[in-house]
Write a protein that holds these residues in place. Structure first.
Motif, PDB file in Angstrom:
ATOM      1  N   PHE A 170       0.804  -1.217   0.000  1.00 22.19           N
ATOM      2  CA  PHE A 170       0.000   0.000   0.000  1.00 22.19           C
ATOM      3  C   PHE A 170       0.842   1.275   0.000  1.00 22.19           C
ATOM      4  O   PHE A 170       0.308   2.349  -0.242  1.00 22.19           O
ATOM      5  N   ALA A 171       2.128   1.178   0.246  1.00 22.40           N
ATOM      6  CA  ALA A 171       2.962   2.380   0.343  1.00 22.40           C
ATOM      7  C   ALA A 171       3.086   3.090  -0.991  1.00 22.40           C
ATOM      8  O   ALA A 171       3.036   4.308  -1.051  1.00 22.40           O
ATOM      9  N   ILE A 172       3.242   2.340  -2.076  1.00 21.89           N
ATOM     10  CA  ILE A 172       3.464   2.960  -3.374  1.00 21.89           C
ATOM     11  C   ILE A 172       2.308   3.875  -3.779  1.00 21.89           C
ATOM     12  O   ILE A 172       2.521   5.037  -4.079  1.00 21.89           O
ATOM     13  N   PRO A 173       1.044   3.408  -3.754  1.00 23.11           N
ATOM     14  CA  PRO A 173      -0.025   4.318  -4.148  1.00 23.11           C
ATOM     15  C   PRO A 173      -0.281   5.439  -3.146  1.00 23.11           C
ATOM     16  O   PRO A 173      -0.939   6.415  -3.472  1.00 23.11           O
ATOM     17  N   CYS A 174       0.237   5.319  -1.937  1.00 26.34           N
ATOM     18  CA  CYS A 174      -0.076   6.298  -0.899  1.00 26.34           C
ATOM     19  C   CYS A 174       1.067   7.255  -0.599  1.00 26.34           C
ATOM     20  O   CYS A 174       1.014   7.978   0.384  1.00 26.34           O
ATOM     21  N   LEU A 175       2.082   7.281  -1.433  1.00 32.07           N
ATOM     22  CA  LEU A 175       3.207   8.177  -1.173  1.00 32.07           C
ATOM     23  C   LEU A 175       2.745   9.621  -1.080  1.00 32.07           C
ATOM     24  O   LEU A 175       3.170  10.355  -0.189  1.00 32.07           O
TER      25      LEU A 175
ATOM     26  N   LEU B   6      15.247  11.728   4.835  1.00 30.28           N
ATOM     27  CA  LEU B   6      14.508  10.471   4.861  1.00 30.28           C
ATOM     28  C   LEU B   6      13.015  10.726   4.617  1.00 30.28           C
ATOM     29  O   LEU B   6      12.369   9.975   3.874  1.00 30.28           O
ATOM     30  N   ILE B   7      12.474  11.800   5.174  1.00 28.66           N
ATOM     31  CA  ILE B   7      11.078  12.163   4.906  1.00 28.66           C
ATOM     32  C   ILE B   7      10.899  12.414   3.408  1.00 28.66           C
ATOM     33  O   ILE B   7       9.935  11.953   2.793  1.00 28.66           O
ATOM     34  N   ALA B   8      11.838  13.129   2.809  1.00 27.28           N
ATOM     35  CA  ALA B   8      11.770  13.386   1.368  1.00 27.28           C
ATOM     36  C   ALA B   8      11.806  12.085   0.580  1.00 27.28           C
ATOM     37  O   ALA B   8      11.064  11.918  -0.397  1.00 27.28           O
ATOM     38  N   LYS B   9      12.624  11.137   1.008  1.00 27.36           N
ATOM     39  CA  LYS B   9      12.695   9.839   0.325  1.00 27.36           C
ATOM     40  C   LYS B   9      11.383   9.081   0.443  1.00 27.36           C
ATOM     41  O   LYS B   9      10.949   8.433  -0.503  1.00 27.36           O
ATOM     42  N   PHE B  10      10.732   9.160   1.596  1.00 27.60           N
ATOM     43  CA  PHE B  10       9.427   8.516   1.758  1.00 27.60           C
ATOM     44  C   PHE B  10       8.431   9.110   0.768  1.00 27.60           C
ATOM     45  O   PHE B  10       7.656   8.402   0.144  1.00 27.60           O
ATOM     46  N   GLU B  11       8.459  10.435   0.646  1.00 27.33           N
ATOM     47  CA  GLU B  11       7.480  11.116  -0.196  1.00 27.33           C
ATOM     48  C   GLU B  11       7.720  10.909  -1.684  1.00 27.33           C
ATOM     49  O   GLU B  11       6.779  10.991  -2.475  1.00 27.33           O
ATOM     50  N   THR B  12       8.946  10.627  -2.059  1.00 29.61           N
ATOM     51  CA  THR B  12       9.243  10.407  -3.478  1.00 29.61           C
ATOM     52  C   THR B  12       9.265   8.935  -3.847  1.00 29.61           C
ATOM     53  O   THR B  12       9.349   8.595  -5.021  1.00 29.61           O
ATOM     54  N   GLY B  13       9.218   8.064  -2.861  1.00 32.59           N
ATOM     55  CA  GLY B  13       9.248   6.634  -3.128  1.00 32.59           C
ATOM     56  C   GLY B  13      10.640   6.051  -3.217  1.00 32.59           C
ATOM     57  O   GLY B  13      10.807   4.886  -3.554  1.00 32.59           O
TER      58      GLY B  13
ATOM     59  N   PRO C 150       9.022   3.800   4.801  1.00 37.01           N
ATOM     60  CA  PRO C 150       9.137   3.760   6.268  1.00 37.01           C
ATOM     61  C   PRO C 150       8.926   2.353   6.804  1.00 37.01           C
ATOM     62  O   PRO C 150       8.109   1.602   6.278  1.00 37.01           O
ATOM     63  N   ASN C 151       9.675   2.024   7.852  1.00 41.53           N
ATOM     64  CA  ASN C 151       9.447   0.738   8.518  1.00 41.53           C
ATOM     65  C   ASN C 151       8.235   0.880   9.438  1.00 41.53           C
ATOM     66  O   ASN C 151       7.654   1.959   9.583  1.00 41.53           O
ATOM     67  N   LYS C 152       7.856  -0.212  10.056  1.00 40.90           N
ATOM     68  CA  LYS C 152       6.660  -0.229  10.898  1.00 40.90           C
ATOM     69  C   LYS C 152       6.743   0.798  12.024  1.00 40.90           C
ATOM     70  O   LYS C 152       5.785   1.523  12.289  1.00 40.90           O
ATOM     71  N   ASP C 153       7.884   0.868  12.691  1.00 46.02           N
ATOM     72  CA  ASP C 153       8.039   1.817  13.803  1.00 46.02           C
ATOM     73  C   ASP C 153       7.874   3.257  13.325  1.00 46.02           C
ATOM     74  O   ASP C 153       7.228   4.073  13.984  1.00 46.02           O
ATOM     75  N   THR C 154       8.460   3.571  12.174  1.00 51.27           N
ATOM     76  CA  THR C 154       8.373   4.931  11.644  1.00 51.27           C
ATOM     77  C   THR C 154       6.952   5.245  11.204  1.00 51.27           C
ATOM     78  O   THR C 154       6.451   6.348  11.434  1.00 51.27           O
ATOM     79  N   LEU C 155       6.269   4.275  10.591  1.00 48.50           N
ATOM     80  CA  LEU C 155       4.863   4.477  10.223  1.00 48.50           C
ATOM     81  C   LEU C 155       4.027   4.784  11.465  1.00 48.50           C
ATOM     82  O   LEU C 155       3.170   5.671  11.445  1.00 48.50           O
ATOM     83  N   GLU C 156       4.288   4.054  12.540  1.00 51.37           N
ATOM     84  CA  GLU C 156       3.551   4.284  13.782  1.00 51.37           C
ATOM     85  C   GLU C 156       3.817   5.687  14.326  1.00 51.37           C
ATOM     86  O   GLU C 156       2.897   6.357  14.796  1.00 51.37           O
TER      87      GLU C 156
ATOM     88  N   LEU D 149       8.499  17.564  10.695  1.00 48.15           N
ATOM     89  CA  LEU D 149       8.071  16.177  10.874  1.00 48.15           C
ATOM     90  C   LEU D 149       9.265  15.307  11.241  1.00 48.15           C
ATOM     91  O   LEU D 149       9.191  14.490  12.156  1.00 48.15           O
ATOM     92  N   ALA D 150      10.364  15.498  10.541  1.00 49.64           N
ATOM     93  CA  ALA D 150      11.570  14.716  10.811  1.00 49.64           C
ATOM     94  C   ALA D 150      12.031  14.894  12.258  1.00 49.64           C
ATOM     95  O   ALA D 150      12.338  13.917  12.944  1.00 49.64           O
ATOM     96  N   ASP D 151      12.060  16.127  12.723  1.00 50.52           N
ATOM     97  CA  ASP D 151      12.468  16.391  14.103  1.00 50.52           C
ATOM     98  C   ASP D 151      11.530  15.716  15.101  1.00 50.52           C
ATOM     99  O   ASP D 151      11.971  15.157  16.102  1.00 50.52           O
ATOM    100  N   ALA D 152      10.236  15.758  14.812  1.00 48.32           N
ATOM    101  CA  ALA D 152       9.248  15.211  15.735  1.00 48.32           C
ATOM    102  C   ALA D 152       9.332  13.693  15.858  1.00 48.32           C
ATOM    103  O   ALA D 152       9.031  13.146  16.919  1.00 48.32           O
ATOM    104  N   ILE D 153       9.738  13.024  14.776  1.00 54.09           N
ATOM    105  CA  ILE D 153       9.787  11.556  14.821  1.00 54.09           C
ATOM    106  C   ILE D 153      11.221  11.023  14.825  1.00 54.09           C
ATOM    107  O   ILE D 153      11.441   9.826  14.674  1.00 54.09           O
ATOM    108  N   TYR D 154      12.173  11.927  14.983  1.00 55.68           N
ATOM    109  CA  TYR D 154      13.586  11.565  15.148  1.00 55.68           C
ATOM    110  C   TYR D 154      14.183  10.838  13.950  1.00 55.68           C
ATOM    111  O   TYR D 154      14.848   9.808  14.086  1.00 55.68           O
ATOM    112  N   VAL D 155      13.936  11.392  12.753  1.00 53.70           N
ATOM    113  CA  VAL D 155      14.596  10.917  11.539  1.00 53.70           C
ATOM    114  C   VAL D 155      15.127  12.147  10.809  1.00 53.70           C
ATOM    115  O   VAL D 155      14.839  13.281  11.193  1.00 53.70           O
ATOM    116  N   SER D 156      15.865  11.946   9.744  1.00 58.65           N
ATOM    117  CA  SER D 156      16.396  13.079   8.990  1.00 58.65           C
ATOM    118  C   SER D 156      15.349  13.629   8.020  1.00 58.65           C
ATOM    119  O   SER D 156      14.441  12.916   7.587  1.00 58.65           O
ATOM    120  N   ARG D 157      15.482  14.898   7.684  1.00 59.33           N
ATOM    121  CA  ARG D 157      14.592  15.512   6.715  1.00 59.33           C
ATOM    122  C   ARG D 157      14.706  14.807   5.375  1.00 59.33           C
ATOM    123  O   ARG D 157      13.726  14.597   4.672  1.00 59.33           O
TER     124      ARG D 157
END
Length: 80
Positions: free
Chosen positions: A11-16, A43-50, A54-60, A33-41
């Motif tokens: 489901f990640a691909i259609p929901c990017l 990485l957020i950009a990579k999630f949004e571009t596909g 994100p792993n399960k913990d990051t999705l949560e 968002l990155a600061d709030a969930i303790y990841v790099s900015r």
């Protein structure tokens, strides 16, 4: 409903854009968002571009940040 890694990837691909749209709708930058969930900015950009998923913990963490379920975040509510 348990969300397995396979379901997340399925489901990640259609929901990017969902993650990006949610973030923008809430007026949150990638950096905030990155600061709030303790990841790099970047990485957020990579999630949004596909480029990465994100792993399960990051999705949560993302779901908790926005006050929604992981199912809603990955667009599974319509299939439940």
């Amino acid at each position: 409903m348990q969300i397995s890694a396979m379901n997340v990837l399925r489901f990640a691909i259609p929901c990017l854009n969902t993650k990006k749209e949610l973030r923008k709708k809430k007026g949150v930058t990638q950096a905030q968002l990155a600061d709030a969930i303790y990841v790099s900015r970047s990485l957020i950009a990579k999630f949004e571009t596909g480029a990465s998923y994100p792993n399960k913990d990051t999705l949560e963490k993302i779901a908790l940040y926005f006050g929604i379920s992981v199912s809603e975040l990955v667009g599974m509510d319509e299939t439940i």
